[in-house]
Design an enzyme around this catalytic site. Structure first.
Site, PDB file in Angstrom:
ATOM      1  CB  ALA A  33      -1.123   0.039   1.425  1.00 25.42           C
ATOM      2  N   GLY A  83       0.827  -5.857   1.535  1.00 22.35           N
ATOM      3  CA  GLY A  83       0.297  -6.380   1.171  1.00 22.35           C
ATOM      4  C   GLY A  83       0.443  -7.785  -0.328  1.00 22.35           C
ATOM      5  CD  GLU A  86      -1.062  -9.173   4.444  1.00 16.93           C
ATOM      6  OE1 GLU A  86      -1.845  -9.527   5.800  1.00 16.93           O
ATOM      7  OE2 GLU A  86      -1.245  -8.074   4.639  1.00 16.93           O
TER       8      GLU A  86
END
Length: 131
Positions: A33, A83, A86
Site C-alpha cells: 500500500a 499486501g 500477503e
C-alpha cells in the site's frame, strides 16, 4: 476489476488447471500500500476504515480458498511487500527470481501497523514460529 474477472475465469474454465500470478509492472511484484493513502484513510470514519480492511481480508480469503480447486503460483520478481506478500502467501506456491531487487517483507510493522489481510496468520503457518 481485472483481477476478479481473471480469477472467475480460472475458477470456471475446466481447461485451466492452474494459474500463475505475475505483476504487469516489470521488476516489481506488488510493493504494498501507499503510505500516504493509509494516512488519508486513517483520517476517515471508523466505518470507512473498517470497510477497506474487511474488503482486503475477504479478497485474500477468497484467493486462498481458490487453492482447493486449482493451485495458483505467485511468480515474484522484485519487491513483494505488505499486501503483496500477503497475496503471495494466499497462493498454493511461490517462486522468486534471483534479482537483487527481489525482497519479501511486511514493512508496515516498522510503522506500528499490523498486516491487515491475514499475513499474521499465513506467514507463521508457512515458515513456522521462531523458537
Amino acid at each position: 476489476g481485472e483481477f476478479e474477472t481473471v480469477a472467475e475465469q480460472v475458477a470456471n474454465d475446466p481447461k485451466i488447471k492452474a494459474a500463475v500470478l505475475i505483476s504487469g509492472k516489470p521488476g516489481s511484484f506488488i510493493a504494498g500500500a501507499n503510505i500516504k493513502m493509509i494516512e488519508k484513510l486513517g483520517a476517515s470514519s471508523y466505518e470507512a476504515v473498517h470497510e477497506v480492511g474487511l474488503k482486503g481480508q475477504q479478497c485474500m480469503d477468497e484467493l486462498e480458498a481458490m487453492q482447493q480447486k486449482k493451485p495458483w503460483v505467485a511468480a515474484i520478481d522484485g519487491p513483494c511487500l505488505g499486501g503483496g506478500l500477503e497475496m503471495a502467501l494466499c497462493c498454493a506456491h511461490r517462486v522468486a527470481s534471483t534479482s537483487s531487487k527481489t525482497v519479501l517483507g511486511l514493512p508496515e510493522v516498522m510503522l506500528g501497523l499490523l498486516p491487515g489481510a491475514g499475513g499474521t496468520q499465513r506467514l507463521p503457518k508457512l515458515i513456522g514460529a521462531a523458537k
